[in-house]
Design a protein around this motif. Structure first.
Motif, PDB file in Angstrom:
ATOM      1  N   PRO A 175       0.799  -1.239   0.000  1.00 45.75           N
ATOM      2  CA  PRO A 175       0.000   0.000   0.000  1.00 45.75           C
ATOM      3  C   PRO A 175       0.826   1.282   0.000  1.00 45.75           C
ATOM      4  CG  PRO A 175      -0.227  -1.168   2.093  1.00 45.75           C
ATOM      5  CD  PRO A 175       0.626  -2.014   1.225  1.00 45.75           C
ATOM      6  N   ALA A 190     -12.050  -0.238   3.427  1.00 46.04           N
ATOM      7  CA  ALA A 190     -11.016  -1.052   2.786  1.00 46.04           C
ATOM      8  C   ALA A 190     -11.580  -2.412   2.414  1.00 46.04           C
ATOM      9  CB  ALA A 190      -9.832  -1.232   3.742  1.00 46.04           C
ATOM     10  N   LEU A 197      -2.132  -1.887   6.031  1.00 55.46           N
ATOM     11  CA  LEU A 197      -2.674  -0.669   5.429  1.00 55.46           C
ATOM     12  C   LEU A 197      -2.548   0.522   6.376  1.00 55.46           C
ATOM     13  CD1 LEU A 197      -5.942  -2.057   3.750  1.00 55.46           C
ATOM     14  CD2 LEU A 197      -3.883  -1.257   2.592  1.00 55.46           C
ATOM     15  N   ALA A 203      -6.536  -4.213  -1.131  1.00 55.00           N
ATOM     16  CA  ALA A 203      -5.224  -4.834  -0.969  1.00 55.00           C
ATOM     17  C   ALA A 203      -5.350  -6.327  -1.191  1.00 55.00           C
ATOM     18  CB  ALA A 203      -4.675  -4.574   0.433  1.00 55.00           C
ATOM     19  N   SER A 206      -2.579  -2.947  -4.668  1.00 51.30           N
ATOM     20  CA  SER A 206      -3.441  -2.090  -3.864  1.00 51.30           C
ATOM     21  C   SER A 206      -3.935  -0.976  -4.768  1.00 51.30           C
ATOM     22  CB  SER A 206      -2.645  -1.523  -2.679  1.00 51.30           C
ATOM     23  OG  SER A 206      -3.445  -0.634  -1.932  1.00 51.30           O
TER      24      SER A 206
END
Lengths: 395, 144
Positions: free
Chosen positions: A275, A292, A309, A380, A390
């Motif tokens: 990420p 996410a 992340l 991700a 990502s």
């Protein structure tokens, strides 16, 4: 941002074990994405496909097969074969084509059809193939997921109840997703009663494989404006970086990590690197993220991703989960789609399915799964042989 | 166990003596270790060496993490009937600064081990053929 592209349409064939050819799933997803975009097929000048060897001569060389099924119309094609990152690489190819000024609209498609049971390598005696070696020694995919899960328990104090709570959370939200394969709501007791596969992970902690197809219609910002979709969600970043030597976490299908013994070399965990480029490219940080979609190959892995992340400090993802912060309605919803727990993995389609979910969320069209006021989402995932990706989508 | 000869399950990956070692290579330029053996190109991005020496890796290390296999793995794994679950460990080798996977010796369960526990490398059967017993490396907890 100069390299942003617009997401005009998203589409998915529902995940499941339908037993059909992968092209059917891809075409269904593509037609839905084209209809959603309101773009005629004839206007698409680039078709970018995600491929896997499971679908024959890698997905019949995927971009071309989907273009033929939709009706040859002379578009250029591309095929990306990059394990779990195939969809993101296909999307990156479309972005490059658009930003190079070579086309206005591109279609990105990934689809998979999966065999029953374990994914296993070819036979014979082939010690030069790391995938063959690890299966010969009795090391399956759940082995790796379980090694990561056990470290969470021994290092951070995560519990089996925490892992089960991830499954419970994802099944509750996935029950509202018409495209998910599994729509049953499970309790912590259900998870605890399922068979132990690779201690500490039980059957219900580990995701299945699935058939499925996902597609996106993407364009230049100028084209989006021209057709009245100036407010369409945008792809703000795509990271498909490799690991950095020395990759310090043992990864499928390897039997050992890199050595970090040489001067000036440090052991680095790959997942946390993926990420970084996405955040940098989008010019945002973890605090800007509203939701996410992460690759929960296991329940415990969802917790790892939250920390990779940087949505929680290392070791604190379970605290976020326990507080209800990762559920829809919480501070930072994770896997509002239901995640792989509710979908199962359809490799070349999965990274695109993650972006489809963000697209619907940022448009406020996610129905009972809606994350209120979502403006920025991140995906991700990570797969074999140093592939991972990502993607950041902005409203 | 039968009187069949013992042979390595994977030829050239470990020594077959009483104090076995995994056989890796070491880049003669930058000192990076490789297991399995790497003899053609150094994977350290700062190094373009093509010279390697065979080395015996440390035969002791500490458990980085561990799990087990409760179900019979698919082929090419050859499972005894009836299948018995076995334990697996990822072990950190300090000198080599790397982690190596392997089964844990028969009779040791996940309840018997912890992250950080010291282990040593031993050989045990992986499976039998008509002619011989195929031996593999396994990790064995060290007393204390």
């Amino acid at each position: 941002m100069s390299n942003e592209i617009a997401i005009l349409g998203a589409g998915m064939h529902p995940w499941g074990k339908w037993g059909h050819n992968f092209v059917e799933y891809g075409v269904a997803a593509a037609r839905e994405a084209l209809a959603d975009a309101g773009v005629p097929w004839q206007d698409v000048r680039f078709v970018s496909g995600g491929a896997t060897v499971r679908c024959g001569y890698p997905g019949y060389v995927a971009g071309a097969t989907f273009a033929q099924a939709l009706g040859w119309q002379g578009a250029e094609v591309n095929t990306s074969y990059a394990a779990c990152a195939s969809g993101s690489q296909a999307l990156a190819a479309a972005r490059n084509k658009i930003n190079a000024g070579e086309c206005d609209v591109a279609l990105v498609v990934g689809a998979d059809t999966t065999p029953k049971g374990f994914l296993a390598p070819a036979g014979g005696y082939r010690p030069e193939d790391p995938d063959w070696v690890r299966f010969y020694l009795g090391i399956t995919n759940p082995t790796y997921f379980a090694l990561y899960a056990r470290r969470r328990m021994d290092l951070y104090g995560d519990t089996l109840e925490d892992f089960a709570a991830v499954k419970v959370k994802n099944s509750r939200i996935g029950a509202h997703n018409p495209r998910a394969r599994y729509k049953k709501v499970f309790s912590a007791e259900d998870v605890a009663a399922s068979a132990m596969v690779a201690d500490p992970l039980r059957l219900m902690d580990i995701c299945a494989t699935s058939d499925g197809g996902a597609a996106l219609v993407v364009s230049s910002l100028e084209y989006a404006k021209k057709i009245g979709k100036a407010n369409a969600p945008r792809v703000a970043a795509i990271s498909t970086v490799t690991p950095t030597f020395a990759s310090g976490v043992v990864e499928m299908p390897d039997i050992a990590t890199d050595s970090a013994a040489a001067a000036g070399v440090e052991a680095i965990a790959y997942r946390s690197q993926i990420p970084l480029k996405a955040y940098e490219e989008a010019g945002i940080g973890p605090a800007d993220v509203d939701l996410a979609e992460v690759y929960d190959l296991s329940t415990a892995l969802e917790l790892d991703w939250i920390e990779d992340l940087q949505l929680a400090p290392r070791g604190e993802a379970a605290a976020l989960l326990r507080a209800g912060d990762t559920a829809v309605g919480g501070k930072i919803p994770v896997n509002a789609s239901g995640g792989l727990a509710c979908f199962g993995e359809a490799v070349p389609a999965q990274a695109l399915a993650q972006v489809c979910e963000l697209t619907w969320q940022l448009r406020g069209e996610a129905g009972d799964r809606q994350v209120q006021g979502a403006k920025v989402g991140i995906t991700a995932n990570q797969g074999l042989f140093g592939h991972g990706s990502s993607v950041i989508v902005k409203a | 166990m039968s009187g069949k000869p013992q042979n390595p399950a994977i030829e050239g990956w470990y020594t077959m003596d009483a104090s076995p070692h995994l056989i890796g290579t070491r880049c003669t330029d930058c000192g990076t270790y490789f297991f399995p053996r790497q003899t053609h190109y150094c994977r350290n991005p700062q190094c373009s060496s093509t010279e390697f020496e065979d080395v015996q890796l440390s035969r002791t290390g500490r458990i980085w993490s561990y799990t087990n296999a409760c179900y019979k793995p698919p082929e090419p794994f050859i499972a005894p009937e009836p299948f018995e679950p076995f334990t697996i460990a990822a072990v950190e080798l300090e000198k080599e600064q790397m982690v190596v996977l392997g089964q844990v010796v028969t009779g040791v369960s996940v309840d018997d081990i912890k992250v950080g526990m010291p282990v040593e490398l031993v050989l045990e059967p992986l499976h039998e053929t008509d002619e011989d017993i195929k031996m593999t490396w396994k990790w064995q907890p060290l007393a204390g």
